[in-house]
Design an enzyme around this catalytic site. Structure first.
Site, PDB file in Angstrom:
ATOM      1  N   ASP A   7       1.330  -1.244  -0.172  1.00  0.00           N
ATOM      2  CA  ASP A   7      -0.584   0.587   0.009  1.00  0.00           C
ATOM      3  C   ASP A   7       0.870   1.715  -0.206  1.00  0.00           C
ATOM      4  O   ASP A   7       1.905   0.778   0.339  1.00  0.00           O
ATOM      5  CB  ASP A   7      -0.915   0.134   1.303  1.00  0.00           C
ATOM      6  CG  ASP A   7      -1.964   1.217   1.356  1.00  0.00           C
ATOM      7  OD1 ASP A   7      -2.108   0.794   0.002  1.00  0.00           O
ATOM      8  OD2 ASP A   7      -2.263   1.911   1.853  1.00  0.00           O
ATOM      9  N   CYS A  70      -4.126  -1.119  -2.176  1.00  0.00           N
ATOM     10  CA  CYS A  70      -4.018   0.795  -2.452  1.00  0.00           C
ATOM     11  C   CYS A  70      -5.223   0.448  -3.986  1.00  0.00           C
ATOM     12  O   CYS A  70      -4.351  -0.400  -4.882  1.00  0.00           O
ATOM     13  CB  CYS A  70      -2.177   1.498  -2.266  1.00  0.00           C
ATOM     14  SG  CYS A  70      -2.804   3.042  -3.381  1.00  0.00           S
ATOM     15  N   GLU A 150      -6.203   9.902   8.477  1.00  0.00           N
ATOM     16  CA  GLU A 150      -4.662  10.053   9.232  1.00  0.00           C
ATOM     17  C   GLU A 150      -4.647  10.524  10.729  1.00  0.00           C
ATOM     18  O   GLU A 150      -3.103  10.245  11.314  1.00  0.00           O
ATOM     19  CB  GLU A 150      -3.259  10.600   7.836  1.00  0.00           C
ATOM     20  CG  GLU A 150      -3.443   9.893   6.802  1.00  0.00           C
ATOM     21  CD  GLU A 150      -2.253   8.986   6.708  1.00  0.00           C
ATOM     22  OE1 GLU A 150      -2.103   8.903   7.676  1.00  0.00           O
ATOM     23  OE2 GLU A 150      -3.026   8.106   5.719  1.00  0.00           O
ATOM     24  N   CYS A 180     -11.216   3.180  -1.284  1.00  0.00           N
ATOM     25  CA  CYS A 180      -9.858   3.794  -0.958  1.00  0.00           C
ATOM     26  C   CYS A 180      -9.869   2.612   0.340  1.00  0.00           C
ATOM     27  O   CYS A 180     -10.778   2.677   1.277  1.00  0.00           O
ATOM     28  CB  CYS A 180     -10.028   5.425  -0.513  1.00  0.00           C
ATOM     29  SG  CYS A 180      -8.897   6.415   0.235  1.00  0.00           S
ATOM     30  N   HIS A 182      -8.408   3.678   3.572  1.00  0.00           N
ATOM     31  CA  HIS A 182      -9.091   4.627   4.794  1.00  0.00           C
ATOM     32  C   HIS A 182     -10.548   4.449   5.447  1.00  0.00           C
ATOM     33  O   HIS A 182     -10.481   4.496   6.306  1.00  0.00           O
ATOM     34  CB  HIS A 182      -8.440   5.980   4.597  1.00  0.00           C
ATOM     35  CG  HIS A 182      -6.636   6.413   4.012  1.00  0.00           C
ATOM     36  ND1 HIS A 182      -5.817   5.083   3.316  1.00  0.00           N
ATOM     37  CD2 HIS A 182      -6.212   6.556   5.357  1.00  0.00           C
ATOM     38  CE1 HIS A 182      -4.627   6.021   3.647  1.00  0.00           C
ATOM     39  NE2 HIS A 182      -4.917   7.048   5.281  1.00  0.00           N
TER      40      HIS A 182
HETATM   41  N1  DGL Z   1      -4.228   3.401  -0.343  1.00  0.00           N
HETATM   42  C1  DGL Z   1      -4.990   4.930  -1.226  1.00  0.00           C
HETATM   43  C2  DGL Z   1      -5.943   4.354  -1.970  1.00  0.00           C
HETATM   44  O1  DGL Z   1      -6.774   3.475  -1.779  1.00  0.00           O
HETATM   45  C3  DGL Z   1      -5.323   6.005  -0.222  1.00  0.00           C
HETATM   46  C4  DGL Z   1      -4.109   6.805  -0.019  1.00  0.00           C
HETATM   47  C5  DGL Z   1      -3.355   7.842  -0.939  1.00  0.00           C
HETATM   48  O2  DGL Z   1      -3.178   8.858  -1.762  1.00  0.00           O
HETATM   49  O3  DGL Z   1      -2.081   6.782  -0.671  1.00  0.00           O
HETATM   50  O4  DGL Z   1      -5.913   4.878  -3.132  1.00  0.00           O
END
Ligand code: DGL
Length: 247
Positions: A7, A70, A150, A180, A182
């Site tokens: 990620d 990710c 975050e 996403c 998060h």
């Molecule tokens: N890991 C990213 C995603 O799932 C979210 C955080 C980032 O922008 O790096 O797209």
């Protein structure tokens, strides 16, 4: 069996959480590119270059498969990763689309896709969902949500006001793709914003379902050993993992 999970930072731990719960693997090697997070606002060529560099890191371990948790990487770099990897590489977008398909919603259901700018601009979720026959698809990049998570802000007045900023004009969706890493951490806030509460598609659960369909079987191993690596400040990432994964 040993899996790699990649990620841009800490967010992919939400996928790790599901993989741990399903006990697929004896060992998980996690790499978060914390020095260069976030990937979401970056352009496709940069995201692909970073992903290929991360792939070189994973080649140091005898992993059986790589999961890119990710969404931004899954949206832009999967073909290049697959072309250069000596092991199978899975993203989270196909699993998310398949999970939606398995929920047997009507084609008129309103589907809301949430992701980073990179993910939404790729159109990958939208095209896949359209191909399933859905006609009412809305896609949004609520970028302020990533830094809030975050900061450890999962709900409360600031979160509610940011949700209102993005969702205030929307008709309540029937299903929301949390596209996403998060967003599963604020699933309660996102789901609770709408009435009635929509169905939420979580990448971690979707990947677990997808891997089972691909023939990976939960091993019921006693524990999964989790090894965490980061391009910057691995101790901070390990502390986040302790907090988010309760271990
Ligand atoms: N890991 C990213 C995603 O799932 C979210 C955080 C980032 O922008 O790096 O797209």
């Amino acid at each position: 069996m040993r899996a790699g999970v990649f990620d841009s930072g800490a967010g992919g731990l939400t996928v790790v959480k599901s993989l741990l719960a399903h006990r697929f693997f004896d060992e998980i090697i996690y790499f978060g590119d914390t020095a260069r997070v976030p990937y979401g606002p970056k352009d496709p060529a940069t995201i692909t270059r970073y992903a290929l560099e991360a792939l070189e890191f994973f080649k140091n371990f005898e992993i059986d498969l790589l999961i890119t948790a990710c969404n931004s990487v899954s949206a832009h770099a999967l073909p290049e990763l697959r072309a250069n990897a000596p092991f199978p590489v899975y993203g989270v977008i196909e699993p998310g689309i398949q999970a939606l398909q398995n929920r047997s919603l009507s084609p008129e259901a309103r589907i809301l896709v949430l992701g980073t700018k990179a993910t939404i601009q790729s159109g990958r979720y939208q095209k896949g969902i359209e191909a399933l026959g859905f006609t009412q698809i809305e896609a949004l990049a609520p970028s302020l949500l990533v830094p809030l998570v975050e900061e450890g802000i999962y709900d409360g007045p600031v979160m509610q006001s940011v949700l209102h900023h993005y969702f205030g004009d929307l008709q309540s969706p029937d299903a929301v793709i949390l596209g996403c890493t998060h967003f599963p951490l604020i699933a309660d806030a996102i789901g609770g914003y709408f009435s009635p509460r929509p169905l939420l598609i979580h990448s971690g659960e979707a990947v677990a379902e997808y891997l089972q369909n691909e023939g990976y079987r939960p091993r019921r191993c006693e524990t999964t050993v989790l090894k965490i690596f980061a391009s910057e400040n691995p101790d901070a990432l390990k502390a986040t993992a302790k907090h988010w994964l309760n271990r």
